[in-house]
Design an enzyme around this catalytic site. Structure first.
Site, PDB file in Angstrom:
ATOM      1  N   GLY A  12       0.799  -1.225   0.000  1.00 39.44           N
ATOM      2  CA  GLY A  12       0.000   0.000   0.000  1.00 39.44           C
ATOM      3  C   GLY A  12       0.835   1.279   0.000  1.00 39.44           C
ATOM      4  O   GLY A  12       0.322   2.359   0.313  1.00 39.44           O
ATOM      5  N   LYS A  35       9.139   8.887  -7.798  1.00 41.30           N
ATOM      6  CA  LYS A  35       9.351   7.436  -7.694  1.00 41.30           C
ATOM      7  C   LYS A  35      10.670   7.148  -8.412  1.00 41.30           C
ATOM      8  O   LYS A  35      10.732   7.170  -9.649  1.00 41.30           O
ATOM      9  CB  LYS A  35       8.172   6.707  -8.374  1.00 41.30           C
ATOM     10  N   PRO A 197      -7.936   3.211   5.559  1.00 35.23           N
ATOM     11  CA  PRO A 197      -8.992   2.203   5.583  1.00 35.23           C
ATOM     12  C   PRO A 197      -9.041   1.401   4.289  1.00 35.23           C
ATOM     13  O   PRO A 197      -8.729   1.922   3.214  1.00 35.23           O
ATOM     14  CB  PRO A 197     -10.276   3.025   5.757  1.00 35.23           C
TER      15      PRO A 197
HETATM   16  N1  LIG Z   1      -6.436   0.749   1.705  1.00 37.84           N
HETATM   17  C1  LIG Z   1      -6.596  -0.061   0.651  1.00 37.84           C
HETATM   18  N2  LIG Z   1      -7.802  -0.608   0.358  1.00 37.84           N
HETATM   19  C2  LIG Z   1      -7.980  -1.428  -0.702  1.00 37.84           C
HETATM   20  N3  LIG Z   1      -7.004  -1.746  -1.570  1.00 37.84           N
HETATM   21  C3  LIG Z   1      -5.784  -1.235  -1.329  1.00 37.84           C
HETATM   22  C4  LIG Z   1      -5.514  -0.364  -0.230  1.00 37.84           C
HETATM   23  N4  LIG Z   1      -4.214  -0.018  -0.254  1.00 37.84           N
HETATM   24  C5  LIG Z   1      -3.701  -0.626  -1.346  1.00 37.84           C
HETATM   25  N5  LIG Z   1      -4.642  -1.349  -1.986  1.00 37.84           N
HETATM   26  C6  LIG Z   1      -4.477  -2.118  -3.221  1.00 37.84           C
HETATM   27  O1  LIG Z   1      -3.434  -3.074  -3.041  1.00 37.84           O
HETATM   28  C7  LIG Z   1      -2.600  -3.117  -4.181  1.00 37.84           C
HETATM   29  C8  LIG Z   1      -1.183  -2.758  -3.758  1.00 37.84           C
HETATM   30  O2  LIG Z   1      -1.166  -1.437  -3.240  1.00 37.84           O
HETATM   31  P1  LIG Z   1      -0.051  -0.405  -3.673  1.00 37.84           P
HETATM   32  O3  LIG Z   1       0.065  -0.361  -5.163  1.00 37.84           O
HETATM   33  O4  LIG Z   1      -0.293   0.870  -2.970  1.00 37.84           O
HETATM   34  O5  LIG Z   1       1.224  -1.178  -3.080  1.00 37.84           O
HETATM   35  P2  LIG Z   1       2.762  -0.755  -3.147  1.00 37.84           P
HETATM   36  O6  LIG Z   1       3.339  -1.080  -1.821  1.00 37.84           O
HETATM   37  O7  LIG Z   1       2.836   0.647  -3.622  1.00 37.84           O
HETATM   38  O8  LIG Z   1       3.391  -1.732  -4.248  1.00 37.84           O
HETATM   39  P3  LIG Z   1       4.745  -1.511  -5.131  1.00 37.84           P
HETATM   40  O9  LIG Z   1       5.849  -2.163  -4.349  1.00 37.84           O
HETATM   41  O10 LIG Z   1       4.417  -2.226  -6.406  1.00 37.84           O
HETATM   42  O11 LIG Z   1       4.955  -0.042  -5.330  1.00 37.84           O
HETATM   43  C9  LIG Z   1      -3.198  -2.132  -5.195  1.00 37.84           C
HETATM   44  O12 LIG Z   1      -4.021  -2.839  -6.088  1.00 37.84           O
HETATM   45  C10 LIG Z   1      -3.996  -1.184  -4.344  1.00 37.84           C
HETATM   46  O13 LIG Z   1      -5.084  -0.585  -5.023  1.00 37.84           O
HETATM   47 MG   LIG Z   2       3.655   1.414  -5.313  1.00 36.81          MG
END
Ligand SMILES: Nc1ncnc2c1ncn2[C@@H]1O[C@H](COP(=O)(O)OP(=O)(O)OP(=O)(O)O)[C@@H](O)[C@H]1O
Ligand SMILES: [Mg+2]
Length: 226
Positions: A12, A35, A197
């Site tokens: 996330g 990024k 959330p």
């Molecule tokens: N609070 C949330 N509620 C529902 N889905 C979420 C939430 N936070 C993240 N997600 C979903 O989980 C997935 C991973 O989240 P995100 O892309 O933010 O992860 P990340 O840590 O940035 O990954 P990366 O290492 O690829 O950058 C995405 O599909 C995102 O929409």
């Molecule tokens: Mg990400």
């Protein structure tokens, strides 16, 4: 510089980056997003910064974009690309910092993923810029305590400031495991900045902006004045 790292990929970080940007914008701060390495995207495909733009309006920049959905070094070597150096990232961040109160930098995967040809990591980037702090994004469920403690230890060993922990997706009906995890993380010295959330990415951007400050109640105080 606010570095958004996490205990893993897919925890996330992007959504938390957007929430941090939204809180800062609401507080009247000028915010940039960066990024350093975006993997898993074709030339015209949206990456994480596009998601931050969609949710906040802030146009984020990528340091390098690579096709393969894997760690930056193997992704770069697959397509014969050369990763930007730490100095190159620092100069982009330095230029952004001249015109913004905060530069929010989203890592790739976790803290010790290599970002450069020399094998430097997001931790090295954070350590190289004075007044940096790292936000650690963590999962809510089983396994998160170990991953979070490992990440904290890696930060402490390098004397990098942890701004606090954020739970990336907090369910409406947490299990006992999730609730006790949250209690444990909240009792650590740097503590929890908050939790986003579950379902937040699906909110309309205006609602995301309105609600973000309530998700990260500890953020502005922790950052102090820019
Ligand atoms: N609070 C949330 N509620 C529902 N889905 C979420 C939430 N936070 C993240 N997600 C979903 O989980 C997935 C991973 O989240 P995100 O892309 O933010 O992860 P990340 O840590 O940035 O990954 P990366 O290492 O690829 O950058 C995405 O599909 C995102 O929409
Ligand atoms: Mg990400």
């Amino acid at each position: 510089m606010i570095v958004v790292s996490g205990t893993d990929t897919d925890v996330g970080k992007t959504v938390v980056t957007a929430a941090i940007v939204a809180v800062l914008l609401q507080a009247g701060r000028r915010v940039a997003a960066y990024k350093p390495t975006q993997t898993g995207v074709g030339p015209d495909e949206p990456g994480d910064m596009a998601e931050v733009t969609r949710l906040t309006g802030v146009i984020g920049r990528d340091g390098v974009r690579l096709r393969a959905p894997m760690a930056p070094r193997p992704a770069a070597s697959l397509e014969g690309a050369v990763l930007p150096s730490l100095t190159a990232h620092l100069s982009v961040i330095g230029a952004l910092a001249e015109h913004h109160d905060h530069v929010v930098v989203e890592g790739a995967g976790g803290l010790l993923v290599e970002l450069t040809e020399a094998g430097e990591t997001l931790a090295d980037l954070a350590a190289a810029r004075p007044r940096s702090g790292v936000v650690v994004v963590a999962r809510s469920g089983l396994g998160t305590l170990n991953h979070t403690m490992l990440t904290r230890e890696a930060l402490a060993r390098r004397q990098i400031r942890s701004l606090g922990i954020v739970i990336g997706a907090w369910p409406e009906q947490p299990t006992v495991i999730e609730q006790t995890n949250r209690d444990y993380l909240g009792a650590l010295p740097e503590g929890l900045l908050g939790a986003v959330p579950w379902g937040a990415p699906a909110l309309a951007p205006a609602v995301f902006a309105d609600e973000s400050a309530a998700w990260l109640p500890g953020l502005l105080q922790r950052l102090g004045t820019p």
